[in-house]
Design an enzyme around this catalytic site. Structure first.
Site, PDB file in Angstrom:
ATOM      1  N   GLY A 270       0.784  -1.240   0.000  1.00 53.62           N
ATOM      2  CA  GLY A 270       0.000   0.000   0.000  1.00 53.62           C
ATOM      3  C   GLY A 270       0.808   1.278   0.000  1.00 53.62           C
ATOM      4  CB  CYS A 386     -18.834   4.955 -27.040  1.00 51.48           C
ATOM      5  SG  CYS A 386     -18.273   4.747 -28.705  1.00 51.48           S
ATOM      6  CD  GLU A 387     -18.406   4.748 -20.045  1.00 50.30           C
ATOM      7  OE1 GLU A 387     -18.494   4.711 -18.838  1.00 50.30           O
ATOM      8  OE2 GLU A 387     -18.410   3.736 -20.768  1.00 50.30           O
TER       9      GLU A 387
HETATM   10  N1  LLP Z   1      -1.408  -7.032  -0.471  1.00 54.56           N
HETATM   11  C1  LLP Z   1      -2.747  -7.154  -0.535  1.00 54.56           C
HETATM   12  C2  LLP Z   1      -3.411  -8.152   0.296  1.00 54.56           C
HETATM   13  C3  LLP Z   1      -3.480  -6.342  -1.394  1.00 54.56           C
HETATM   14  O1  LLP Z   1      -4.801  -6.458  -1.446  1.00 54.56           O
HETATM   15  C4  LLP Z   1      -2.812  -5.387  -2.200  1.00 54.56           C
HETATM   16  C5  LLP Z   1      -3.554  -4.533  -3.119  1.00 54.56           C
HETATM   17  C6  LLP Z   1      -1.423  -5.303  -2.112  1.00 54.56           C
HETATM   18  C7  LLP Z   1      -0.750  -6.142  -1.230  1.00 54.56           C
HETATM   19  C8  LLP Z   1      -0.614  -4.354  -2.940  1.00 54.56           C
HETATM   20  O2  LLP Z   1      -0.945  -3.031  -2.724  1.00 54.56           O
HETATM   21  P1  LLP Z   1      -0.048  -1.862  -3.382  1.00 54.56           P
HETATM   22  O3  LLP Z   1       1.294  -1.901  -2.701  1.00 54.56           O
HETATM   23  O4  LLP Z   1       0.069  -2.122  -4.819  1.00 54.56           O
HETATM   24  O5  LLP Z   1      -0.802  -0.611  -3.085  1.00 54.56           O
HETATM   25  N2  LLP Z   1      -6.572  -1.094  -8.301  1.00 54.56           N
HETATM   26  C9  LLP Z   1      -6.231  -0.136  -7.255  1.00 54.56           C
HETATM   27  C10 LLP Z   1      -5.381  -0.740  -6.192  1.00 54.56           C
HETATM   28  C11 LLP Z   1      -6.007  -1.965  -5.595  1.00 54.56           C
HETATM   29  C12 LLP Z   1      -5.111  -2.587  -4.589  1.00 54.56           C
HETATM   30  C13 LLP Z   1      -5.609  -3.939  -4.247  1.00 54.56           C
HETATM   31  N3  LLP Z   1      -4.792  -4.619  -3.289  1.00 54.56           N
HETATM   32  C14 LLP Z   1      -5.550   1.042  -7.905  1.00 54.56           C
HETATM   33  O6  LLP Z   1      -5.409   1.047  -9.099  1.00 54.56           O
HETATM   34  O7  LLP Z   1      -5.186   1.983  -7.245  1.00 54.56           O
END
Ligand code: LLP
Length: 471
Positions: A270, A386-387
């Protein structure tokens, strides 16, 4: 929960609309004497000429060095509080065979969330024992395949999954290492859709239920409980939320340790990145130290040994390594309440980057094929779908003379763009090209219209009737 994306706050015009803010663009990106954007030693015009646009470009050295730096930061921080750490790369951000190899070369383990991601990691040679398998609704077959392959840990996400994993492991004659995903109740300071550790959402189990579920896990001889897991959200800029979450988890961890040793604590991923010059994520070293110190303090207070730590960053490793190149097709001045805004239409859109439409994400766009002395105009970069919500960059400032045929680059698209891509409007997904030391190579092939047609059974299966199912 609101269902509409937020709108990024309006940023003012930059002093130089040709400038490449090093915080936002891949490290080492620059302009050559002709004013062309150069990434990984390859210029944008050459990339577009060879591979076409839209094009995802990933700088291999940047991805590798961010992986190595993240691992070093967490290893140093963990060592300073007398423990060790495993850094998993969260494949959901962007997974391909090449990326798995870069990450494993740099000493990272791999975090997968589905059978498909697991298959990519295995096919690319990741050691099964260095893979963590997530998912709030793993199928039985996903669980069985993971167990049979000797996956390192399965992250149990619900009570019902305890028995599913236990049974699969005992059928396979294995003892499966498992973690339990819990909600710490910490709301990460990020877009609501990205915050995953507050209670009203689908992941993990409530912290007060953890002791009961862990007792259940421990009652199965085929399971080895290694620790709690929590992921508080995504695009988080400092250590505070992780520290708070760690403290909450550790009080339960201490309770569980009174029954039997709990060797690990996984605090998820995150960590945020800069999409625009307004974003100020803390350096990963500072975040790692902040978390490690909070863990050590809580362990001392609770009288438990500092557990081994684990983290799962995705975006912060691969996001800043990526850039998307587009070709401008039309430019339209449109009167708005804030004055004239130029709508710059590019040859991709929400099918290659859904994040703006989905999360109200902010991005940075720059001319990639040239520089210009013209003053900056407020632009909205839109796609070809188309949006009206088909927006790639809600707003930025680029030189006024932006025109059809110009190449436009959007920064920090390495994470959650290709992985969330679609074929909306039957637009084929673009290729991904890795650049390094002046050399470009395709790491994921692009789709063609023929590929899309080939999947259409009504077009490709000629004797339709032969495939019919009769009752
Ligand atoms: N670990 C778990 C259990 C997770 O659910 C996630 C992300 C990560 C690690 C990795 O998180 P990161 O370091 O990449 O922030 N589609 C969204 C982000 C969804 C994240 C889902 N889980 C976006 O484009 O911002």
């Amino acid at each position: 929960m609101s269902s509409s994306a937020s709108v990024p706050a309006l940023r003012g015009a930059p002093a130089d609309p040709n400038a490449l803010d090093p915080k936002v663009w891949p490290e080492g990106a620059h302009r050559d004497e002709a004013g062309r954007l150069v990434v990984g030693g390859v210029d944008a015009a050459a990339l577009a000429a060879r591979f076409g646009t839209p094009l995802y470009v990933v700088d291999e050295q940047v991805a590798r060095s961010r992986a190595a730096r993240t691992r070093a930061a967490f290893e140093r921080a963990a060592a300073s509080v007398g423990t060790s750490v495993t850094v998993y790369y969260a494949g959901k951000a962007f997974l391909s065979g090449a990326v798995v190899r870069w990450m494993t070369d740099e000493g990272l383990a791999i975090d997968v969330a589905t059978g498909g991601e697991f298959a990519v990691a295995l096919a690319a040679g990741a050691e099964p024992a260095r893979i963590g398998f997530h998912g709030n609704n793993k199928s039985l077959s996903e669980i069985e395949r993971a167990v049979a392959a000797g996956v390192g840990t399965i992250i149990i996400d619900s009570e019902v999954e305890v028995r599913r994993v236990a049974d699969a492991a005992s059928r396979a004659g294995r003892v499966q290492r498992v973690r339990l995903r819990v909600n710490s109740g910490v709301h990460a300071s990020t877009h609501e859709f990205l915050a995953t550790a507050h209670e009203d959402q689908k992941f993990g189990i409530a912290l007060p239920d953890a002791a009961r579920v862990v007792a259940d896990i421990r009652s199965h001889d085929s399971l080895d409980f290694v620790g709690l897991h929590c992921h508080i959200g995504s695009q988080i800029f400092d250590a505070a939320g992780f520290a708070e979450s760690a403290e909450r988890l550790l009080s339960v961890h201490a309770e569980l340790s009174a029954v039997a040793p709990v060797p690990e604590l996984n605090l998820g991923g995150g960590f945020g990145i800069a999409y625009t010059e307004a974003d100020e994520p803390a350096p990963i070293e500072e975040i790692a130290d902040g978390i490690a110190r909070a863990v050590a303090r809580a362990c001392e207070r609770l009288g438990v040994p500092v557990p081994r730590l684990a983290f799962e960053p995705g975006r912060s490793i691969i996001g800043p390594a990526g850039v998307t190149l587009y070709t401008v097709g039309t430019v339209k001045p449109v009167p708005t309440d804030e004055g004239w805004r130029h709508y710059v239409s590019v040859d991709g859109g929400m099918s290659d980057n859904i994040r703006t439409a989905m999360y109200g994400a902010a991005y940075t766009a720059r001319l990639a094929s040239r520089v210009s002395d013209e003053p900056a105009s407020l632009v909205r970069v839109v796609g070809k779908h188309c949006e009206s919500g088909d927006v790639v960059v809600d707003h930025d400032w680029i030189p006024h003379d932006v025109a059809p045929g110009d190449l436009l680059a959007v920064a920090a698209t390495g994470a959650y763009c290709w992985s969330l891509a679609s074929n909306y409007n039957h637009v084929p997904r673009p290729p991904v090209v890795a650049v390094s030391g002046g050399v470009a190579r395709v790491i994921v092939h692009g789709e063609t219209e023929e590929d899309l047609l080939a999947r259409d059974a009504g077009l490709s299966d000629h004797d339709d009737d032969a495939h019919g199912v009769t009752a």
